[in-house]
Design a protein around this motif. Sequence first.
Motif, PDB file in Angstrom:
ATOM      1  N   LEU A  35     -42.994  11.315  -2.377  1.00 28.50           N
ATOM      2  CA  LEU A  35     -43.696  10.317  -1.568  1.00 28.50           C
ATOM      3  C   LEU A  35     -43.789  10.702  -0.099  1.00 28.50           C
ATOM      4  O   LEU A  35     -44.116   9.877   0.741  1.00 28.50           O
ATOM      5  CB  LEU A  35     -43.022   8.942  -1.708  1.00 28.50           C
ATOM      6  N   GLY A  36     -43.476  11.948   0.217  1.00 33.89           N
ATOM      7  CA  GLY A  36     -43.725  12.435   1.566  1.00 33.89           C
ATOM      8  C   GLY A  36     -42.592  12.303   2.568  1.00 33.89           C
ATOM      9  O   GLY A  36     -42.794  12.579   3.747  1.00 33.89           O
ATOM     10  N   CYS A  37     -41.425  11.884   2.165  1.00 30.90           N
ATOM     11  CA  CYS A  37     -40.297  11.828   3.106  1.00 30.90           C
ATOM     12  C   CYS A  37     -39.962  13.247   3.580  1.00 30.90           C
ATOM     13  O   CYS A  37     -40.158  14.202   2.844  1.00 30.90           O
ATOM     14  CB  CYS A  37     -39.063  11.235   2.430  1.00 30.90           C
ATOM     15  N   PRO A  79     -39.405  14.006  -7.888  1.00 28.59           N
ATOM     16  CA  PRO A  79     -40.627  14.808  -7.696  1.00 28.59           C
ATOM     17  C   PRO A  79     -40.992  15.593  -8.951  1.00 28.59           C
ATOM     18  O   PRO A  79     -40.114  16.106  -9.653  1.00 28.59           O
ATOM     19  CB  PRO A  79     -40.259  15.759  -6.553  1.00 28.59           C
TER      20      PRO A  79
HETATM   21 FE1  FES Z   1     -38.949  10.415  -3.150  1.00 25.03          FE
HETATM   22 FE2  FES Z   1     -38.518  12.587  -1.718  1.00 25.03          FE
HETATM   23  S1  FES Z   1     -39.815  10.939  -1.255  1.00 25.03           S
HETATM   24  S2  FES Z   1     -37.630  12.043  -3.582  1.00 25.03           S
END
Ligand code: FES
Length: 147
Positions: A101-103, A135
Amino acid sequence: MVNRDQSASAFPLRVDAERRLDRRRFLGVAGCAALLVAGGEWLARRGEQAASTPLTLAPIDTAGLAAGEARAVDAREGGQALVVRLSADEVVAFDRRCPHLGCPVVWSAANGRFECPCHHAAFDARSGRVLFGPPRRGLTAAVLAPV
Ligand code: FES
């Protein structure tokens, strides 16, 4: 003992009207849930697409990095990559955007891998492939310009 007249006035809704109300609520909740699922899927795909374009890094001097050390480097097109010296003659660079999700992923020197703190994922230091976590694909390698 319950008086029928009193119980009827205490609950003015008829049973058939109450069922219609429940059906509406159910359909409303189901519709909201479907929208949330679709929105989450859209966000996940958007994050995956954004993270799949390789970043190009400005020339950097990696000689100052000790083995096991990492440095965050800004990319020319925006975004950031992590450059890590794995050994005396091996340097890797990966886009920091987690393909889930882009973290921003971080380098864990203690574990010798990249980690995403958002949903507890980890990536291999050399290949960027997923070791565990949500992921579905690994980190995208960044292109290091020659010095
Ligand atoms: Fe969910 Fe990295 S944003 S595992």
